[in-house]
Scaffold this active site. Sequence first.
Site, mmCIF file in Angstrom:
data_model
loop_
_atom_site.group_PDB
_atom_site.id
_atom_site.type_symbol
_atom_site.label_atom_id
_atom_site.label_comp_id
_atom_site.label_asym_id
_atom_site.label_seq_id
_atom_site.Cartn_x
_atom_site.Cartn_y
_atom_site.Cartn_z
ATOM 1 N N TRP A 21 -29.994 -26.916 47.913
ATOM 2 C CA TRP A 21 -29.485 -25.697 48.564
ATOM 3 C C TRP A 21 -30.288 -24.450 48.215
ATOM 4 O O TRP A 21 -30.603 -24.215 47.047
ATOM 5 C CB TRP A 21 -28.039 -25.473 48.125
ATOM 6 N N MET A 22 -30.524 -23.608 49.249
ATOM 7 C CA MET A 22 -31.137 -22.288 49.032
ATOM 8 C C MET A 22 -30.351 -21.232 49.810
ATOM 9 O O MET A 22 -29.896 -21.500 50.909
ATOM 10 C CB MET A 22 -32.582 -22.325 49.533
ATOM 11 N N ASN A 23 -30.183 -20.006 49.242
ATOM 12 C CA ASN A 23 -29.817 -18.859 50.079
ATOM 13 C C ASN A 23 -30.767 -17.695 49.826
ATOM 14 O O ASN A 23 -31.985 -17.930 49.900
ATOM 15 C CB ASN A 23 -28.322 -18.533 50.063
ATOM 16 N N ASP A 24 -30.286 -16.518 49.578
ATOM 17 C CA ASP A 24 -31.101 -15.291 49.639
ATOM 18 C C ASP A 24 -32.506 -15.369 49.019
ATOM 19 O O ASP A 24 -32.662 -15.909 47.923
ATOM 20 C CB ASP A 24 -30.433 -14.153 48.853
ATOM 21 N N GLN A 40 -32.182 -17.800 45.740
ATOM 22 C CA GLN A 40 -30.918 -18.357 45.263
ATOM 23 C C GLN A 40 -30.972 -19.863 45.469
ATOM 24 O O GLN A 40 -31.205 -20.333 46.598
ATOM 25 C CB GLN A 40 -29.751 -17.742 46.054
ATOM 26 N N PHE A 80 -27.376 -14.572 40.114
ATOM 27 C CA PHE A 80 -27.247 -14.118 41.500
ATOM 28 C C PHE A 80 -28.505 -13.336 41.908
ATOM 29 O O PHE A 80 -29.464 -13.226 41.157
ATOM 30 C CB PHE A 80 -25.984 -13.253 41.645
ATOM 31 N N ARG A 151 -23.490 -6.035 42.463
ATOM 32 C CA ARG A 151 -24.580 -7.026 42.389
ATOM 33 C C ARG A 151 -25.800 -6.692 43.259
ATOM 34 O O ARG A 151 -25.809 -5.753 44.010
ATOM 35 C CB ARG A 151 -24.037 -8.387 42.812
ATOM 36 N N ASP A 152 -26.789 -7.571 43.133
ATOM 37 C CA ASP A 152 -28.003 -7.594 43.964
ATOM 38 C C ASP A 152 -28.924 -6.387 43.733
ATOM 39 O O ASP A 152 -29.303 -5.681 44.678
ATOM 40 C CB ASP A 152 -27.646 -7.705 45.464
ATOM 41 N N GLU A 203 -23.982 -6.217 50.695
ATOM 42 C CA GLU A 203 -24.781 -7.021 49.776
ATOM 43 C C GLU A 203 -26.264 -6.694 49.949
ATOM 44 O O GLU A 203 -26.673 -6.125 50.967
ATOM 45 C CB GLU A 203 -24.563 -8.524 50.064
HETATM 46 C C1 FRU Z 1 -25.678 -12.763 49.628
HETATM 47 C C2 FRU Z 1 -25.014 -13.128 48.304
HETATM 48 C C3 FRU Z 1 -25.342 -12.076 47.263
HETATM 49 C C4 FRU Z 1 -25.179 -12.844 45.985
HETATM 50 C C5 FRU Z 1 -25.698 -14.205 46.358
HETATM 51 C C6 FRU Z 1 -25.012 -15.343 45.670
HETATM 52 O O1 FRU Z 1 -25.905 -13.844 50.463
HETATM 53 O O2 FRU Z 1 -23.631 -13.277 48.501
HETATM 54 O O3 FRU Z 1 -24.529 -10.933 47.345
HETATM 55 O O4 FRU Z 1 -25.910 -12.266 44.931
HETATM 56 O O5 FRU Z 1 -25.539 -14.337 47.749
HETATM 57 O O6 FRU Z 1 -25.656 -16.549 45.925
#
Ligand code: FRU
Length: 482
Positions: A21-24, A40, A80, A151-152, A203
């Site tokens: 899995w990958m996100n941001d 992420q 995060f 965050r972020d 975010e």
């Molecule tokens: C955005 C988010 C960020 C958080 C991260 C967690 O997509 O929700 O706010 O740091 O993903 O994976």
Amino acid sequence: MTVDLLEKYRPKLHFAPKQNWMNDPNGMVYFEGEYHLFYQYYPNGTTWGPMHWGHAVSKDMISWEELDIALYPDEHGTIFSGSAVVDWNNTSGFFPDAPGLVAIFTHHLDGTEEKPSVQTQSLAFSHDKGRTWTKYEGNPVLGHETKVDFRDPKVFWHKETEKWIMSLATGQTITFYSSTNLIDWKFESEFGEGMGSHDGVWECPDLFKLKVEGSNEEKWVLIVSIGDNPEFDQGSFTQYFTGSFDGSTFTADHDSIKLLDFGKDNYAGVSFSDIPEEDGRRIYLGWMSNWRYANQVPTEGWRSQMTLPRELTVRKVGQDYKVVQKLVKELNSYFSKKEDIHDVIVDGTKTFKMDESNVDLDLNIERVDAEQFGITLHHTEEQHTTITFDQEKNALVVDRKNSGAIDFSDMFSLDQEVKLENIDDIQLRLVVDSSSVELLVNEGEYSVTSLVYPDKACEGISVFTSNGAIKVTNGYVSSPSK
Ligand code: FRU
């Protein structure tokens, strides 16, 4: 799992993790000839889980080499989103010998029934071009007594005041902090109440200065992503504000909503830090997915990919300042030109047959008298994605109802629509990859980024009209360099 299943939908031009899995995108920074992309990452599964920072490097932002995981969870929590900078002048004291990278990220500690979760900001530094990292012993460096969403952090060096500035997502506002050493942070100001969209949690902010095209004017741009709210149809999306920043306060030119992308699949995008001044570009990329269905998209063994990198500028259109996006020029060497198009009248359908894993199309279109016109992207004989410009609606619609697998989410098949000033003169750039369609209209004024899950990328492209004709004044269709 068979290789075929693992490779189905895997992009050729976009970054996707080999597995899991990958996100941001996180920590995007250029240093000593390499673009770094952290992200992420959950290394033990294909759905969101305890977050780490994955890591990839590239010389051109298109071909990426995946490296070892950069940051693992620890006693302060999981890792995060956040950013990375080059500490050129050793403001932090971490680099007595030579400049290196500092990552500024959120530590997230899950809550319990009695106790809410806790988010704090922490540091890690690297002396070996991001290959290994040391977490700062004084972590966390910034916390909050009451805010749960905190965050972020996105940090940059503000030359004018000689301070680091951090933009931080704090509920439904962005809070700015400053520091001289990346360790001690001071509150500067909070932005956002009554401004733009508040459809969900704010975010992944990013604040930077851009030139206005064709002038000496400059604008500050604040990008803000907005989390999914099940009450609305759009899922997660990204807005931006144009305005000014004096080292302490961001003042927006407007309180209206401006979208960075009109497609469903461009989220949490932020820009690279430390691109050399001789280059001068501001380049960003986003996570090409949507929180509404990101955990369900039909890939096997890996999940998610990034958008192509895009150069951002500001264009003054009437009295309005728009952020416009251009695919980076590095992409061009991945295509060799196949067919040039000049002064072609289309009244009906003109089809270009091909069988390609990716395609780059650029067209300038004058509407003669067609009521509708557009592009059908034939993935296979049955599966297609359609882009229609409609004169009556003065709009452009991207329809992916017949694009392949769609049944993993109700929202996926909803039309993506963009209102335009007019459709009499249209320029469009379309890049198709195994499981995405990126559309930029009118030299980047409108972006529509869409995932698709067809059996094949592209068997042909048709230009079509209904009730009248268009003239394609010039353009090209090109396919990959072999
Ligand atoms: C955005 C988010 C960020 C958080 C991260 C967690 O997509 O929700 O706010 O740091 O993903 O994976």
